[in-house]
Design a protein around this motif. Structure first.
Motif, PDB file in Angstrom:
ATOM      1  N   MET A   1       3.832 -24.230  10.819  1.00 33.43           N
ATOM      2  CA  MET A   1       4.071 -23.350   9.688  1.00 33.43           C
ATOM      3  C   MET A   1       4.958 -24.058   8.678  1.00 33.43           C
ATOM      4  N   ASN A   2       4.563 -23.948   7.447  1.00 31.27           N
ATOM      5  CA  ASN A   2       5.412 -24.533   6.424  1.00 31.27           C
ATOM      6  C   ASN A   2       6.269 -23.453   5.781  1.00 31.27           C
ATOM      7  N   GLY A   3       7.112 -23.849   4.852  1.00 29.25           N
ATOM      8  CA  GLY A   3       8.064 -22.930   4.228  1.00 29.25           C
ATOM      9  C   GLY A   3       7.403 -21.799   3.461  1.00 29.25           C
ATOM     10  N   GLY A   4       6.259 -22.077   2.827  1.00 27.80           N
ATOM     11  CA  GLY A   4       5.571 -21.054   2.032  1.00 27.80           C
ATOM     12  C   GLY A   4       5.017 -19.937   2.902  1.00 27.80           C
ATOM     13  N   ASP A   5       4.513 -20.272   4.092  1.00 30.10           N
ATOM     14  CA  ASP A   5       3.973 -19.253   5.004  1.00 30.10           C
ATOM     15  C   ASP A   5       5.078 -18.352   5.532  1.00 30.10           C
ATOM     16  N   ILE A   6       6.198 -18.932   5.868  1.00 25.23           N
ATOM     17  CA  ILE A   6       7.326 -18.135   6.373  1.00 25.23           C
ATOM     18  C   ILE A   6       7.849 -17.217   5.279  1.00 25.23           C
ATOM     19  N   PHE A   7       7.967 -17.753   4.061  1.00 22.89           N
ATOM     20  CA  PHE A   7       8.454 -16.933   2.945  1.00 22.89           C
ATOM     21  C   PHE A   7       7.523 -15.757   2.672  1.00 22.89           C
ATOM     22  N   SER A   8       6.217 -15.992   2.681  1.00 19.76           N
ATOM     23  CA  SER A   8       5.278 -14.902   2.408  1.00 19.76           C
ATOM     24  C   SER A   8       5.288 -13.876   3.547  1.00 19.76           C
ATOM     25  N   ALA A   9       5.466 -14.289   4.793  1.00 14.15           N
ATOM     26  CA  ALA A   9       5.532 -13.354   5.920  1.00 14.15           C
ATOM     27  C   ALA A   9       6.797 -12.498   5.836  1.00 14.15           C
ATOM     28  N   ILE A  10       7.911 -13.119   5.505  1.00 12.96           N
ATOM     29  CA  ILE A  10       9.172 -12.387   5.382  1.00 12.96           C
ATOM     30  C   ILE A  10       9.118 -11.422   4.207  1.00 12.96           C
ATOM     31  N   SER A  11       8.570 -11.856   3.079  1.00 11.80           N
ATOM     32  CA  SER A  11       8.483 -10.952   1.919  1.00 11.80           C
ATOM     33  C   SER A  11       7.537  -9.787   2.207  1.00 11.80           C
ATOM     34  N   ALA A  12       6.455 -10.005   2.943  1.00 13.34           N
ATOM     35  CA  ALA A  12       5.553  -8.903   3.316  1.00 13.34           C
ATOM     36  C   ALA A  12       6.267  -7.925   4.247  1.00 13.34           C
ATOM     37  N   LEU A  13       7.049  -8.447   5.179  1.00 16.08           N
ATOM     38  CA  LEU A  13       7.803  -7.603   6.095  1.00 16.08           C
ATOM     39  C   LEU A  13       8.847  -6.775   5.340  1.00 16.08           C
ATOM     40  N   ILE A  14       9.570  -7.392   4.431  1.00  8.83           N
ATOM     41  CA  ILE A  14      10.584  -6.684   3.644  1.00  8.83           C
ATOM     42  C   ILE A  14       9.910  -5.637   2.747  1.00  8.83           C
ATOM     43  N   GLY A  15       8.801  -5.991   2.142  1.00 10.42           N
ATOM     44  CA  GLY A  15       8.067  -5.042   1.303  1.00 10.42           C
ATOM     45  C   GLY A  15       7.600  -3.831   2.095  1.00 10.42           C
ATOM     46  N   THR A  16       7.104  -4.033   3.299  1.00 11.52           N
ATOM     47  CA  THR A  16       6.672  -2.926   4.162  1.00 11.52           C
ATOM     48  C   THR A  16       7.848  -2.040   4.535  1.00 11.52           C
ATOM     49  N   MET A  17       8.981  -2.646   4.851  1.00 11.68           N
ATOM     50  CA  MET A  17      10.167  -1.852   5.202  1.00 11.68           C
ATOM     51  C   MET A  17      10.646  -1.030   4.010  1.00 11.68           C
ATOM     52  N   VAL A  18      10.598  -1.593   2.812  1.00 13.66           N
ATOM     53  CA  VAL A  18      11.009  -0.864   1.610  1.00 13.66           C
ATOM     54  C   VAL A  18      10.090   0.342   1.395  1.00 13.66           C
ATOM     55  N   VAL A  19       8.803   0.162   1.560  1.00 13.06           N
ATOM     56  CA  VAL A  19       7.858   1.277   1.401  1.00 13.06           C
ATOM     57  C   VAL A  19       8.135   2.369   2.432  1.00 13.06           C
ATOM     58  N   ILE A  20       8.401   2.006   3.674  1.00 10.01           N
ATOM     59  CA  ILE A  20       8.695   2.996   4.720  1.00 10.01           C
ATOM     60  C   ILE A  20       9.974   3.765   4.395  1.00 10.01           C
ATOM     61  N   VAL A  21      11.019   3.060   3.990  1.00  3.10           N
ATOM     62  CA  VAL A  21      12.289   3.718   3.661  1.00  3.10           C
ATOM     63  C   VAL A  21      12.128   4.635   2.459  1.00  3.10           C
ATOM     64  N   LEU A  22      11.439   4.192   1.423  1.00  2.00           N
ATOM     65  CA  LEU A  22      11.218   5.030   0.246  1.00  2.00           C
ATOM     66  C   LEU A  22      10.377   6.268   0.594  1.00  2.00           C
ATOM     67  N   THR A  23       9.393   6.113   1.444  1.00  2.00           N
ATOM     68  CA  THR A  23       8.582   7.257   1.880  1.00  2.00           C
ATOM     69  C   THR A  23       9.433   8.251   2.651  1.00  2.00           C
ATOM     70  N   TYR A  24      10.287   7.763   3.524  1.00  2.00           N
ATOM     71  CA  TYR A  24      11.168   8.634   4.295  1.00  2.00           C
ATOM     72  C   TYR A  24      12.083   9.454   3.386  1.00  2.00           C
ATOM     73  N   TYR A  25      12.802   8.783   2.494  1.00  2.00           N
ATOM     74  CA  TYR A  25      13.728   9.495   1.615  1.00  2.00           C
ATOM     75  C   TYR A  25      12.999  10.371   0.595  1.00  2.00           C
ATOM     76  N   GLY A  26      11.834   9.942   0.155  1.00  7.69           N
ATOM     77  CA  GLY A  26      11.044  10.765  -0.758  1.00  7.69           C
ATOM     78  C   GLY A  26      10.569  12.049  -0.102  1.00  7.69           C
ATOM     79  N   SER A  27      10.143  11.971   1.148  1.00 10.39           N
ATOM     80  CA  SER A  27       9.698  13.179   1.853  1.00 10.39           C
ATOM     81  C   SER A  27      10.873  14.105   2.141  1.00 10.39           C
ATOM     82  N   ARG A  28      12.037  13.564   2.454  1.00 13.90           N
ATOM     83  CA  ARG A  28      13.229  14.411   2.655  1.00 13.90           C
ATOM     84  C   ARG A  28      13.600  15.140   1.376  1.00 13.90           C
ATOM     85  N   TRP A  29      13.560  14.438   0.257  1.00 10.93           N
ATOM     86  CA  TRP A  29      13.871  15.056  -1.028  1.00 10.93           C
ATOM     87  C   TRP A  29      12.870  16.171  -1.343  1.00 10.93           C
TER      88      TRP A  29
END
Length: 120
Positions: A1-29
């Motif tokens: 794995m090179n640096g670009g693959d790791i960066f894209s995997a980490i950014s996809a993981l962070i993006g998914t977590m942000v969507v989950i957190v926003l969905t959680y707080y949006g539904s609570r609101w």
């Protein structure tokens, strides 16, 4: 794995977590916004469920308010029965004032009234 693959995997993981957190707080609101708009536990504009007590696995006793007239209703899987019309309407308490004792005291008054009627 090179640096670009790791960066894209980490950014996809962070993006998914942000969507989950926003969905959680949006539904609570959204749920809080809907709950704030209703004056009772549940219901529409003309019929409101004031209180509910589960008495068995499939049965409940509820107090409903239909345009200012309150009824005690028994509900199970098979049928719905109006037990009585309440003479003194229950004032719907604010969330901070809700207690189980208020419903139980009304139920006790109803059973005492019925026992007196049977004795007479």
């Amino acid at each position: 794995m090179n640096g670009g693959d790791i960066f894209s995997a980490i950014s996809a993981l962070i993006g998914t977590m942000v969507v989950i957190v926003l969905t959680y707080y949006g539904s609570r609101w959204y749920v809080r916004r809907i709950a704030r708009g209703q004056g009772s536990l549940t219901g529409g504009n003309h019929i409101k469920v004031v209180e509910r007590l589960v008495v068995s696995k499939t049965g409940s006793i509820i107090i409903i308010d239909v345009q200012g007239i309150q009824y005690m209703v028994g509900i199970n899987d098979q049928n719905i029965n109006i037990l009585t019309q309440l003479d003194d309407p229950i004032v719907v308490p604010q969330k901070s004032e809700m207690t189980k004792e208020s419903f139980l005291s009304i139920l006790k008054k109803f059973t005492l009234k019925e026992n007196k009627n049977e004795k007479n």
